[in-house]
Design an enzyme around this catalytic site. Structure first.
Site, short mmCIF file in Angstrom:
data_model
loop_
_atom_site.label_atom_id
_atom_site.label_comp_id
_atom_site.label_asym_id
_atom_site.label_seq_id
_atom_site.Cartn_x
_atom_site.Cartn_y
_atom_site.Cartn_z
N CYS A 148 -21.39 -22.02 -23.18
CA CYS A 148 -22.07 -23.28 -23.83
C CYS A 148 -23.15 -22.69 -24.56
CB CYS A 148 -22.64 -24.06 -22.59
SG CYS A 148 -21.47 -25.09 -21.66
N ARG B 8 -28.69 -35.99 -28.49
CA ARG B 8 -28.19 -34.73 -29.13
C ARG B 8 -27.96 -34.72 -30.71
NH1 ARG B 8 -24.57 -30.67 -25.72
NH2 ARG B 8 -25.89 -29.30 -27.27
N ARG C 144 -15.81 -36.20 -24.49
CA ARG C 144 -16.69 -35.90 -25.63
C ARG C 144 -16.14 -36.12 -27.06
NH1 ARG C 144 -21.58 -33.52 -24.10
NH2 ARG C 144 -22.01 -34.34 -21.92
N HIS D 163 -16.19 -31.06 -20.75
CA HIS D 163 -15.58 -30.19 -22.21
C HIS D 163 -14.66 -29.23 -21.66
CE1 HIS D 163 -19.82 -30.45 -24.33
NE2 HIS D 163 -18.95 -31.04 -24.88
N1 ARG Z 1 -26.47 -31.10 -21.27
C1 ARG Z 1 -25.42 -30.61 -22.32
C2 ARG Z 1 -24.43 -31.76 -22.33
O1 ARG Z 1 -24.15 -32.29 -21.70
C3 ARG Z 1 -24.46 -29.35 -21.77
C4 ARG Z 1 -23.58 -29.07 -22.94
C5 ARG Z 1 -22.83 -27.94 -22.48
N2 ARG Z 1 -22.16 -27.29 -23.55
C6 ARG Z 1 -20.91 -26.76 -23.34
N3 ARG Z 1 -20.38 -26.06 -24.25
N4 ARG Z 1 -20.09 -27.14 -22.31
O2 ARG Z 1 -24.04 -32.19 -23.69
#
Ligand code: ARG
Length: 292
Positions: A285, A116, A162, A191
């Protein structure tokens, strides 16, 4: 002790103290959101427990569900800005992860997963091209509104999966707002924005079990009137909701949570986001709030 009756003949007695307080009238405020169409959405890597690259994904269904979400915001009177999606960045639809904007000050993002990483610079360039002059990119891993939630008074900041805890002090310094660190403990709720959301100033909804015992105590102290979500509310990503102060946009499966917020005077607005949930995402998200 003598008691004095103020009732005249034929008056109904007035019983004090048993009336329920009136449900507050919730007033929406117009918001501005930044969204990214899921044109290249797929699940081709797994960076959270929701993602399974072997399961089928329909990009066109994701686009349809995302379009309904965008239309919902516009119908509620909000303004939606768009950023151009990029091939090879299937998670770019989750725009909440790419910036935290408070009073026009932008703090960009720095992703934990290398898959990402490139998203951050596309958003940085979007901010610069769209009139933002105060744009700071973080030094520490920082997944923006994925882990940062502005209550109007505090920036609640998640860590554990994260965002680096050192990004919390960085956010406080750049944004000039008081930051409250919260420890996430359940990998499904990786998150902060899948464990808690703000309904209105000083009122949040959250799933306690997603937080460490100390962070649960912090939340109880700060928000004694919070809506407490159940395991079922959390499991459909019901807490990944977006409130404008009156309307609460949330996944259609989150029926119990919807009832709870309705009891507090909010108006639930359901959206079907099932395809994006296969990547661990929900309405919030897909929605970065631009607080100019
Ligand atoms: N697949 C993405 C990840 O794992 C999903 C992110 C979802 N975003 C959020 N704001 N929770 O990073």
């Amino acid at each position: 002790m003598t008691s004095v009756s103020l009732l005249g003949p034929g008056d109904e007695p007035i019983v004090l103290g048993v009336t329920t307080p009136a449900t507050p009238v919730r007033v929406p405020t117009t918001r501005r959101y930044l969204m990214c169409p899921p044109e290249y959405f797929t699940v081709e890597y797994a960076i959270n427990p929701w993602m399974d690259p072997t399961q089928p994904i329909s990009t066109s269904l994701a686009v349809q569900q995302w379009t309904d979400l965008k239309d919902t915001y516009e119908r509620l009177g909000h303004k939606v800005d768009l950023i151009e999606p990029q091939p090879g960045l299937p998670d770019m639809v989750f725009s909440a992860n790419s910036g935290t904007v408070i009073d026009g000050q932008v703090l960009g993002s720095r992703f934990r997963a290398e898959q990402r990483a490139a998203e951050a610079d596309h958003f940085r360039r979007w901010f610069l091209a769209n009139g933002y002059t105060n744009v700071v990119m973080p030094e520490r891993t920082n997944e923006a509104e994925g882990d940062f939630t502005w209550t109007g008074k505090y920036l609640l900041a998640g860590t554990g999966f994260r965002t680096d805890p050192l990004a919390h002090s960085e956010a406080q310094e750049v944004l000039g707002v008081p930051v409250i660190s919260l420890q996430l403990v359940d990998p499904r709720y990786y998150h902060l924005d899948v464990a808690l959301f703000v309904l209105a100033d000083d009122l949040v909804a959250y799933y306690p079990e997603a937080f460490s015992p100390g962070s649960q105590r912090v939340l109880r102290r700060l928000f004694p009137d919070a809506v407490i979500a159940t395991a079922e509310d959390a499991e459909c990503l019901g807490l990944n909701a977006v409130s404008d102060g009156r309307h609460v946009v949330l996944p259609v499966e989150a029926t119990h949570l919807a009832e709870e917020v309705a009891k507090r005077g909010f108006e639930p607005v359901f959206v079907d986001i099932s395809e994006l949930r296969k990547s661990g995402g929900g309405p919030k998200c897909c929605t970065m709030e631009l607080r100019d």
